[in-house]
Design an enzyme around this catalytic site. Sequence first.
Site, short mmCIF file in Angstrom:
data_model
loop_
_atom_site.label_atom_id
_atom_site.label_comp_id
_atom_site.label_asym_id
_atom_site.label_seq_id
_atom_site.Cartn_x
_atom_site.Cartn_y
_atom_site.Cartn_z
N ALA A 44 36.98 -10.97 15.62
CA ALA A 44 36.66 -9.57 17.10
C ALA A 44 37.06 -8.56 16.83
O ALA A 44 36.22 -7.98 17.44
CB ALA A 44 37.20 -11.19 18.25
N GLU A 45 38.01 -8.28 16.71
CA GLU A 45 38.64 -6.63 16.41
C GLU A 45 39.54 -6.93 15.39
O GLU A 45 40.33 -7.19 15.12
CB GLU A 45 39.14 -6.12 18.01
N THR A 46 38.99 -5.87 14.71
CA THR A 46 40.47 -5.10 14.12
C THR A 46 40.22 -3.45 14.24
O THR A 46 39.59 -2.89 15.04
CB THR A 46 39.19 -4.71 12.65
#
Length: 266
Positions: A44-46
């Site tokens: 979903a996010e880095t």
Amino acid sequence: MLRYFHVDAFAQTPFAGNPAGVCPLETPLPAALMQQIAAENSLAETAFFVPRAGTSAEFDLRWFTPTVEIDLCGHATLAAAHVLFQHLGFAGEQVTFHSQSGPLRVAREASGRLVLDFPSRPPQELTVHPTGLTDAIGATPLRVLAARDLLVVFNSEAEVLALNPNFARIAALEYVGVIATAPGSNGIDFVSRFFAPRVGVPEDPVTGSAHSSLIPFWAEKLGKTELRARQISPRGGDLWCRLRDGGRVDIGGYAVTYAAGELLLG
């Protein structure tokens, strides 16, 4: 070669909560390269953070979904703080990240729980609902409000669980994401799910940034400033929430490292 951590945020055991990639940097990377890394990670996010010159407890932080840079992300901020405390020898009890959404502080409690100090984003009631909303989420909500995201309110947890959204139609709405919420039970004040296909995240497992709007909404509705929340995605996650004076919210949770290694960029 970059150090890389895969952290499950808002969880105390692997395979729960929301997985985030974390890349500690010594110097900034080009935005295009960070976007490529986030796309390759397909989480979903880095999060990418770099120390601020002349400080020992302040860092610049950016977040990327597989398709875009995002302005605020809770679980990857929690994951970045976890990496600092658990893996990089950070000795303090509070770290400050500077971001597109201003300074974000993360404090470590004696229990090991991490508490995010985030902006409050109270949603405002919409008298005219976005065209196609009911078809997009597959149900008719009691109320529709909006801040950065749409907030759709239902009577029960069962209704939120039963949602079978049309992601293509949600992506066509003019909002980052759609938060579906309802009252909780058994000590949980409210539950939620979060859909953001517009930014490459069909359903997010646990969404800290959504609680910047959920906390002020439920605090007013329930007449209390401290709340327990649960995101009822398939992975699920628990959040400890507090509405504070001055337009801020506290969002607490645990994190666990699933993997650590290196990115070989050629």
